[in-house]
Design an enzyme around this catalytic site. Sequence first.
Site, PDB file in Angstrom:
ATOM      1  N   ARG A  73      34.785  52.455  10.416  1.00 53.27           N
ATOM      2  CA  ARG A  73      34.892  53.322   9.770  1.00 53.27           C
ATOM      3  C   ARG A  73      36.534  54.291   9.566  1.00 53.27           C
ATOM      4  O   ARG A  73      36.514  53.956  11.272  1.00 53.27           O
ATOM      5  CB  ARG A  73      34.054  54.676   9.829  1.00 53.27           C
ATOM      6  CG  ARG A  73      32.337  54.535   9.550  1.00 53.27           C
ATOM      7  CD  ARG A  73      31.731  55.595  10.874  1.00 53.27           C
ATOM      8  NE  ARG A  73      30.134  55.170  10.674  1.00 53.27           N
ATOM      9  CZ  ARG A  73      29.306  55.958   9.688  1.00 53.27           C
ATOM     10  NH1 ARG A  73      29.609  56.680   9.481  1.00 53.27           N
ATOM     11  NH2 ARG A  73      27.719  55.108  10.539  1.00 53.27           N
ATOM     12  N   ASP A 101      26.926  55.387   3.447  1.00 52.67           N
ATOM     13  CA  ASP A 101      26.854  56.808   3.848  1.00 52.67           C
ATOM     14  C   ASP A 101      26.196  57.241   2.794  1.00 52.67           C
ATOM     15  O   ASP A 101      27.109  58.701   2.210  1.00 52.67           O
ATOM     16  CB  ASP A 101      27.828  57.198   4.861  1.00 52.67           C
ATOM     17  CG  ASP A 101      27.473  57.303   6.637  1.00 52.67           C
ATOM     18  OD1 ASP A 101      26.058  56.308   6.234  1.00 52.67           O
ATOM     19  OD2 ASP A 101      27.547  57.697   7.354  1.00 52.67           O
ATOM     20  N   GLY A 157      29.916  59.953  15.801  1.00 54.01           N
ATOM     21  CA  GLY A 157      29.009  58.993  16.708  1.00 54.01           C
ATOM     22  C   GLY A 157      27.554  58.484  16.096  1.00 54.01           C
ATOM     23  O   GLY A 157      27.274  59.344  15.210  1.00 54.01           O
ATOM     24  N   ASP A 213      34.953  60.368   8.261  1.00 52.46           N
ATOM     25  CA  ASP A 213      33.802  59.076   9.154  1.00 52.46           C
ATOM     26  C   ASP A 213      32.191  58.557   8.036  1.00 52.46           C
ATOM     27  O   ASP A 213      31.463  57.913   8.589  1.00 52.46           O
ATOM     28  CB  ASP A 213      33.179  60.330  10.297  1.00 52.46           C
ATOM     29  CG  ASP A 213      32.152  61.470   9.455  1.00 52.46           C
ATOM     30  OD1 ASP A 213      32.887  62.451   9.037  1.00 52.46           O
ATOM     31  OD2 ASP A 213      31.225  61.851   9.626  1.00 52.46           O
TER      32      ASP A 213
END
Length: 486
Positions: free
Chosen positions: A183, A262, A90, A252
């Site tokens: 994601r 990311d 998360g 993720d």
Amino acid sequence: MKSLDDLDFDNRFARLGGAFSTEVLPDPIAEPRLVVASPAALALLDLPAETSDEALFAELFGGHKLWSEAEPRAMVYSGHQFGSYNPRLGDGRGLLLGEVINQAGEHWDLHLKGAGQTPYSRMGDGRAVLRSSIREFLASEALPALGIPSSRALCVIGSSTPVWREKKESAATLLRLAPSHVRFGHFEYFYYTRQHDQLKQLAAFVLEHHFADCNAAERPYAAMFRQVVERNAELIARWQAYGFCHGVMNTDNMSILGITFDYGPYAFLDDFDANHICNHSDDAGRYSFSNQVPIAHWNLAALAQALTPLVEVDELRASLDLFLPLYQAHYLDLMRRRLGLGVAAENDQALVQELLQRMQGSAVDYSLFFRRLGEETPERALASLRDDFVDREAFDRWAEAYRRRVEEEGGDQESRRRRMHAVNPLYVLRNYLAQQAIEAAEQGDYTEVRLLHQVLSRPFEEQPGMERFTRRPPDWGRHLEISCSS
């Protein structure tokens, strides 16, 4: 033009409900100040390129002020990290502030990274440091300029808030833009927690808003997964063709949209090294440059597993089987263009592979090789490049095969030069350039990071006075391995 304090919000993801995210307010950073902003990213929100009201940027993106229509939420997801499943990840330090609609009707997520602790912080402080925020900003804007799909970065806000990593650093925030922040790990979370109703709800949401053309297919979710495979095949081909190493390809960190996402300890190759590891935590080399293709396929298989309640296994396997041939076709097309070749020929793959084999172990700058190859006639360019290779006789054999290939294709040298310069950058985001900009910014001087961003926004054009940004790295800046700490 819109103004920064008057954006149009439509928070679609927030309406999915509490199973998908948790409402959290940003935790302000102290003495916020604008470090750098991207005119190109501002334009995506119909905002003027000039950041005249720096105080408003600092207030909004330093967590001190919030739009009345914003609904900041921390998203829940899980994922495979270095091959092992982590059941609950998360947004541990980032918040989806909301979704903004521009005048073209496009939705852009506003995601504030470094916004403070959330229920998913996992003992972390919820902060991002200035160093990693600048690195993500630079990459988020440099990759799209090269034609590589990516999330975008609107700005970085610095502060006087102290944070501790390997040493004491200062906190910062980064405002990230993307059409979606969903994601692979979002789907994995609902699959492994056996929340199949929520899994279907998420898939329906993504289908409706991001893969609407798949609704017409007989089996929409199968069609959607196939498109995810196709997009990732092209994305990874672009990474490999331009020498980009992501560093942390956990599931993720994989966007459902097939965009680069990311950023952590990434790198562009300096000298070509197929086995380059840019992440100093990656002892086994799982995410090395050469492993990015099989890892992308592995990650897609992990996503496919999460979609088995919605799609037949045979259909998922059929789409997965498309990945490698699609990747190879995209990659070969890009490399052909980088070599100045416009027409496909039977031996092109062998020509490319032989070149990379000759580069391996030689002091050949990967990016500058292709740029220099297009500067002059093949004969003169190849002669000037020869000394960079360890096995010069082997290079001579490759050079002769390449020269014949160019001759067979025909065309004039000036057209060839223009074609090659349009796809071979003069300026790339080298780690040593980013490090120099970071060190200056940590002392309160933002001139270098702003200038570097400006140069990288036009990577294919010669920019007078910017020659220092084309130089190969000094000894201290070669093969830097970057920490995951951010």
